[in-house]
Design an enzyme around this catalytic site. Structure first.
Site, mmCIF file in Angstrom:
data_model
loop_
_atom_site.group_PDB
_atom_site.id
_atom_site.type_symbol
_atom_site.label_atom_id
_atom_site.label_comp_id
_atom_site.label_asym_id
_atom_site.label_seq_id
_atom_site.Cartn_x
_atom_site.Cartn_y
_atom_site.Cartn_z
ATOM 1 N N ASP A 106 -1.874 2.510 -5.023
ATOM 2 C CA ASP A 106 -1.920 2.613 -6.479
ATOM 3 C C ASP A 106 -0.824 3.532 -7.018
ATOM 4 O O ASP A 106 -0.407 4.467 -6.333
ATOM 5 C CB ASP A 106 -3.312 3.124 -6.893
ATOM 6 C CG ASP A 106 -3.619 2.822 -8.351
ATOM 7 O OD1 ASP A 106 -2.886 2.024 -8.973
ATOM 8 O OD2 ASP A 106 -4.590 3.395 -8.875
ATOM 9 N N HIS A 143 6.754 -1.829 -8.400
ATOM 10 C CA HIS A 143 6.204 -2.724 -7.377
ATOM 11 C C HIS A 143 7.241 -2.978 -6.287
ATOM 12 O O HIS A 143 6.929 -3.023 -5.100
ATOM 13 C CB HIS A 143 5.760 -4.052 -8.000
ATOM 14 C CG HIS A 143 4.635 -3.897 -8.992
ATOM 15 N ND1 HIS A 143 3.527 -3.147 -8.729
ATOM 16 C CD2 HIS A 143 4.451 -4.395 -10.255
ATOM 17 C CE1 HIS A 143 2.699 -3.182 -9.769
ATOM 18 N NE2 HIS A 143 3.243 -3.926 -10.708
ATOM 19 N N LEU A 191 -0.279 -4.686 16.027
ATOM 20 C CA LEU A 191 -0.969 -4.268 14.796
ATOM 21 C C LEU A 191 -1.364 -5.519 14.031
ATOM 22 O O LEU A 191 -0.593 -6.472 13.942
ATOM 23 C CB LEU A 191 -0.031 -3.428 13.921
ATOM 24 C CG LEU A 191 -0.523 -3.139 12.488
ATOM 25 C CD1 LEU A 191 -1.615 -2.068 12.492
ATOM 26 C CD2 LEU A 191 0.623 -2.704 11.581
#
Ligand code: IPE
Ligand code: IPE
Ligand code: MG
Length: 246
Positions: free
Chosen positions: A21, A38, A131
């Site tokens: 955020d 972003h 991962l």
């Protein structure tokens, strides 16, 4: 000395979830459009993914777009979808080189071409083992839980499941996250202290870590700091401290 040296290898979480955020506020503070935030946020994703790979964390779940985010201005949504498309394309090689498997959780409201690209990257990284990077896209926990209830009810109505056999495991197995353990650690950046409809079922006993740092500024050192903080906590799961230490 880096904070990294303070991390205890044997006490690493298997699964870390992050609510990324603060992109908009970061951009605003620079006098730029939200979309610039972003774009810089993708950098932070790269950093944290790399750190997770290096440390040997098994699952990293990133909240990238909530079902509520569909209520944002169209211009921002379009920009985010385009950014997602280009990032997936540019990162595919890195995923494969770093042995990173991509998985997506969320509803089916994403534009068709985005769904197609996501599916393609999921397929091309399906063999990767180091991962698992989980993107929560058009995701909300209440959607997921509602969907789970529907699926369980369907199984009951088809006679595949007895009502008396419904337990916590059955619920977990019918969640979008069924393929991974619950996160031990949840990080939220930008100073907000709320969950915003993320993994409500899965975070029942997760350690929460909030930082003021805005997501585009979040780097490896910040990630290490969160891990060290997590490792300093006593996870009691309802027991007493004495029980845990005996
Ligand atoms: C998080 O940053 C990214 C998404 C929700 C897509 P925000 O865009 O929410 O940034 P702030 O919270 O407005 O600063
Ligand atoms: C939560 O961030 C969703 C993501 C990080 C993708 P928001 O910025 O949308 O959350 P609220 O609405 O401020 O709680
Ligand atoms: Mg926000």
């Amino acid at each position: 000395m880096s904070v990294k040296d303070e991390i205890i290898k044997e006490k690493l979480p298997r699964h870390v979830a992050i609510i990324m955020d603060g992109n908009g506020r970061w951009a605003k503070s620079k006098g730029s459009e939200r979309l610039f935030g972003h774009k810089r946020g993708v950098n932070a994703v790269r950093q944290v993914t790399e750190a997770a790979v290096e440390l040997g964390i098994e699952y990293l779940t990133l909240y990238a777009f909530s079902t509520e985010n569909w209520n944002r201005p169209k211009l921002e949504i379009d920009g985010l979808m385009l950014l997602l498309m280009t990032s997936l394309e540019s990162e595919l090689k890195t995923f494969i080189n770093n042995d990173v498997r991509l998985r997506v959780i969320g509803n089916d409201k994403l534009p068709k071409e985005v769904q197609k690209r996501l599916k393609s990257v999921e397929e091309k990284t399906a063999h990767c083992k180091r991962l698992t990077l989980v993107l929560a896209l058009s995701y909300s926990s209440r959607w997921e839980i509602t969907n789970c209830v529907r699926e369980v009810a369907q199984k009951v109505s088809e006679g595949k499941l007895n009502v008396a056999d419904i337990n916590e495991n059955i619920v977990s197995e019918n969640m979008a996250t069924a393929f991974m353990p619950d996160p031990e650690l949840l990080i939220r950046t930008s100073g907000e202290q709320r969950i915003s409809n993320f993994l409500l079922w899965q975070i029942a006993y997760t350690e929460l870590y909030f930082t003021q740092t805005l997501w585009p500024d979040f780097g490896k050192e910040d990630f290490y700091k969160a891990l060290v903080d997590y490792q300093g906590r006593e996870r009691r799961f309802g027991k007493t401290s004495e029980q845990i230490n005996n």
